[in-house]
Motif scaffolding. Structure first.
Motif, mmCIF file in Angstrom:
data_model
loop_
_atom_site.group_PDB
_atom_site.id
_atom_site.type_symbol
_atom_site.label_atom_id
_atom_site.label_comp_id
_atom_site.label_asym_id
_atom_site.label_seq_id
_atom_site.Cartn_x
_atom_site.Cartn_y
_atom_site.Cartn_z
ATOM 1 N N LEU A 174 0.828 -1.203 0.000
ATOM 2 C CA LEU A 174 0.000 0.000 0.000
ATOM 3 C C LEU A 174 0.865 1.257 0.000
ATOM 4 O O LEU A 174 0.588 2.216 -0.735
ATOM 5 C CB LEU A 174 -0.920 -0.011 1.221
ATOM 6 C CG LEU A 174 -1.925 1.150 1.340
ATOM 7 C CD1 LEU A 174 -2.830 1.204 0.109
ATOM 8 C CD2 LEU A 174 -2.750 1.013 2.608
ATOM 9 N N LYS A 175 1.931 1.266 0.810
ATOM 10 C CA LYS A 175 2.841 2.419 0.849
ATOM 11 C C LYS A 175 3.536 2.616 -0.493
ATOM 12 O O LYS A 175 3.751 3.757 -0.933
ATOM 13 C CB LYS A 175 3.882 2.218 1.960
ATOM 14 C CG LYS A 175 3.336 2.426 3.367
ATOM 15 C CD LYS A 175 4.435 2.262 4.407
ATOM 16 C CE LYS A 175 3.916 2.559 5.801
ATOM 17 N NZ LYS A 175 4.981 2.389 6.835
ATOM 18 N N ARG B 46 2.346 1.769 -3.446
ATOM 19 C CA ARG B 46 1.357 2.316 -4.378
ATOM 20 C C ARG B 46 1.130 3.802 -4.133
ATOM 21 O O ARG B 46 1.007 4.593 -5.075
ATOM 22 C CB ARG B 46 0.031 1.566 -4.242
ATOM 23 C CG ARG B 46 0.058 0.164 -4.835
ATOM 24 C CD ARG B 46 -1.260 -0.549 -4.622
ATOM 25 N NE ARG B 46 -2.363 0.173 -5.254
ATOM 26 C CZ ARG B 46 -3.640 -0.200 -5.156
ATOM 27 N NH1 ARG B 46 -3.962 -1.260 -4.420
ATOM 28 N NH2 ARG B 46 -4.574 0.500 -5.768
ATOM 29 N N ARG B 47 1.097 4.193 -2.849
ATOM 30 C CA ARG B 47 0.893 5.604 -2.513
ATOM 31 C C ARG B 47 2.091 6.447 -2.960
ATOM 32 O O ARG B 47 1.928 7.595 -3.393
ATOM 33 C CB ARG B 47 0.684 5.762 -1.004
ATOM 34 C CG ARG B 47 -0.643 5.198 -0.529
ATOM 35 C CD ARG B 47 -1.805 6.032 -1.097
ATOM 36 N NE ARG B 47 -3.065 5.349 -0.986
ATOM 37 C CZ ARG B 47 -3.798 5.320 0.122
ATOM 38 N NH1 ARG B 47 -3.373 5.925 1.203
ATOM 39 N NH2 ARG B 47 -4.948 4.677 0.118
ATOM 40 N N SER C 265 1.893 6.924 -6.755
ATOM 41 C CA SER C 265 0.811 7.831 -7.159
ATOM 42 C C SER C 265 0.926 9.204 -6.484
ATOM 43 O O SER C 265 0.116 10.088 -6.719
ATOM 44 C CB SER C 265 -0.549 7.218 -6.821
ATOM 45 O OG SER C 265 -0.649 6.975 -5.424
ATOM 46 N N ARG C 266 1.959 9.368 -5.628
ATOM 47 C CA ARG C 266 2.229 10.622 -4.930
ATOM 48 C C ARG C 266 1.037 11.098 -4.097
ATOM 49 O O ARG C 266 0.787 12.293 -3.963
ATOM 50 C CB ARG C 266 2.642 11.713 -5.932
ATOM 51 C CG ARG C 266 3.944 11.400 -6.649
ATOM 52 C CD ARG C 266 4.327 12.520 -7.586
ATOM 53 N NE ARG C 266 5.573 12.233 -8.288
ATOM 54 C CZ ARG C 266 6.141 13.056 -9.173
ATOM 55 N NH1 ARG C 266 5.551 14.213 -9.469
ATOM 56 N NH2 ARG C 266 7.269 12.719 -9.768
ATOM 57 N N ASN C 267 0.315 10.135 -3.534
ATOM 58 C CA ASN C 267 -0.795 10.461 -2.646
ATOM 59 C C ASN C 267 -0.293 10.609 -1.221
ATOM 60 O O ASN C 267 0.893 10.377 -0.926
ATOM 61 C CB ASN C 267 -1.883 9.379 -2.713
ATOM 62 C CG ASN C 267 -2.628 9.408 -4.035
ATOM 63 O OD1 ASN C 267 -2.706 10.445 -4.680
ATOM 64 N ND2 ASN C 267 -3.177 8.275 -4.436
ATOM 65 N N SER C 268 -1.186 10.964 -0.317
ATOM 66 C CA SER C 268 -0.813 11.098 1.097
ATOM 67 C C SER C 268 -0.500 9.721 1.691
ATOM 68 O O SER C 268 -0.766 8.693 1.064
ATOM 69 C CB SER C 268 -1.948 11.767 1.884
ATOM 70 O OG SER C 268 -3.137 11.008 1.746
ATOM 71 N N GLY C 269 0.055 9.704 2.897
ATOM 72 C CA GLY C 269 0.437 8.450 3.527
ATOM 73 C C GLY C 269 -0.766 7.606 3.923
ATOM 74 O O GLY C 269 -1.924 7.970 3.682
ATOM 75 N N VAL C 270 -0.474 6.477 4.534
ATOM 76 C CA VAL C 270 -1.516 5.539 4.953
ATOM 77 C C VAL C 270 -2.289 6.131 6.139
ATOM 78 O O VAL C 270 -1.695 6.626 7.098
ATOM 79 C CB VAL C 270 -0.897 4.187 5.355
ATOM 80 C CG1 VAL C 270 -1.973 3.205 5.764
ATOM 81 C CG2 VAL C 270 -0.073 3.628 4.205
ATOM 82 N N THR C 271 -3.610 6.078 6.075
ATOM 83 C CA THR C 271 -4.454 6.658 7.126
ATOM 84 C C THR C 271 -4.694 5.670 8.263
ATOM 85 O O THR C 271 -4.448 4.470 8.117
ATOM 86 C CB THR C 271 -5.812 7.090 6.547
ATOM 87 O OG1 THR C 271 -6.529 5.915 6.119
ATOM 88 C CG2 THR C 271 -5.630 8.041 5.376
ATOM 89 N N GLU D 83 -7.165 2.942 7.279
ATOM 90 C CA GLU D 83 -6.541 1.902 6.446
ATOM 91 C C GLU D 83 -5.706 0.954 7.300
ATOM 92 O O GLU D 83 -5.694 -0.260 7.060
ATOM 93 C CB GLU D 83 -5.684 2.547 5.358
ATOM 94 C CG GLU D 83 -6.515 3.201 4.263
ATOM 95 C CD GLU D 83 -5.693 4.046 3.323
ATOM 96 O OE1 GLU D 83 -6.073 4.170 2.146
ATOM 97 O OE2 GLU D 83 -4.655 4.586 3.754
#
Length: 339
Positions: free
Chosen positions: A218-219, A221-222, A225-231, A234
């Motif tokens: 998951l990290k 993939r994030r 995709s330059r998204n925020s970290g794992v919430t 999640e």
């Protein structure tokens, strides 16, 4: 403060919160596991039904029987586990980096190494905390019965047990449970069920292997995709999924462990007396069938999945908060130094 100590304290805190939330389910599950129903006996009690019976016949506080030693055990278990897990994990990461310098691997800890790290941590935890869980099991499964009964006081709840009105029940606390275990089997009685429990280190091993594998993917993939970290949500879901997979695989061992740690029947029906792990397994197969190894599994899945999800979420947040505080303190200290 070392990273291992931060993880150990965070694990203990998360474990206590998860235990407080899910303890009534744990009590019901332990009673389900230790019910010695034979093949010919058809009556089966669901989670809600058992919970209602306990409240009605013994008082709602019996759902929290053994809570104090259980909280101590949870704090100790989670603290010991996460402390040694981080130590072994650091060593595994250092070894992986050394191999990468030699041109072997990419420097990350693989799935097998994660499994070994979790297993070693689990073994240390089991050997150090097993006496606490023997006492907790006794307190969860203890049905308080007065020495003398009056007509109309008894209520049948299982083929081999009778319980009485809560107002008539004598006290049974931690000291009583400790004395009972010692009188029954001496010092080594506190390590009853340690063999199946040691085998059960595969449960957290599988759990952490699944958790870290899913978290790593998951990290990654994030990051791509330059998204925020794992919430936190999640983390909650990953913890739940990992625990679900581990519980389904190892549940029969948990039932055997509970049977060995519960009070043994020294007189009467010898089918309910277990001399050891192999004896318990053989008698359960012979007199109860394979269903006996899965008693209360739905309750355990609900309890353990919820507890693991809460534990992972709270632990990660506590670790994150501790690191922020320590970093802030470090910056403030540097700023406050005279030139």
């Amino acid at each position: 403060m070392s990273d291992a100590l931060i993880n150990g304290l965070a694990g203990a805190g998360g474990g206590i919160i998860a235990q407080l939330i899910t303890y009534p389910l744990q009590t019901v599950n332990t009673r389900q596991q230790t019910q010695r129903d034979l093949k010919k006996e058809k009556r089966k009690f669901g989670t809600i039904e058992i919970m209602r019976q306990v409240i009605k016949q013994e008082g709602w506080e019996r759902l929290y029987g053994g809570l104090t030693p259980s909280l101590v055990g949870t704090a100790a278990s989670q603290g010991v586990y996460y402390y040694f897990y981080q130590i072994f994990r650091n060593k595994a990461e250092a070894a992986s980096l050394e191999r990468m310098k030699k041109g072997i691997g990419d420097g990350s800890v693989g799935m097998f190494s994660s499994l070994v790290v979790a297993a070693l941590s689990g073994c240390v935890n089991v050997l150090m905390t097993n006496p606490i869980w023997v006492v907790v099991t006794r307190m969860q499964t203890h049905t308080k019965i007065p020495k003398k009964s009056q007509p109309g006081q008894t209520l049948s709840v299982s083929p081999d047990e009778t319980v009485f009105a809560a107002s008539e029940l004598p006290p049974f606390g931690t000291n009583h449970a400790i004395q009972e275990v010692y009188d029954e089997a001496g010092f080594w009685g506190f390590w009853k069920g340690v063999f199946p429990t040691l085998i059960m280190v595969s449960n957290p091993s599988i759990q952490f292997m699944l958790y870290e594998t899913m978290l790593k993917k998951l990290k990654k993939r994030r990051a791509l995709s330059r998204n925020s970290g794992v919430t936190a949500i999640e983390i909650f879901l990953l913890g739940a999924l990992a625990k679900l997979g581990a519980t389904v695989v190892t549940y029969p061992l948990l039932v055997v462990k509970s049977r060995l740690q519960a009070k043994q029947v020294s007189t009467g029906d010898k089918r309910h007396n277990y001399k050891g792990t192999s004896d318990a397994i053989l008698k359960m197969i012979r007199y109860e069938g394979f269903y006996g190894f899965y008693k209360g599994m739905s309750t355990k899945i609900a309890q353990s999945v919820l507890a693991a999800a809460v534990l992972f979420m709270v632990k990660e947040e506590l670790v994150k908060g501790a690191r922020i505080l320590l970093t802030k303190d470090g910056i403030d200290t540097v700023k406050s130094r005279p030139p």
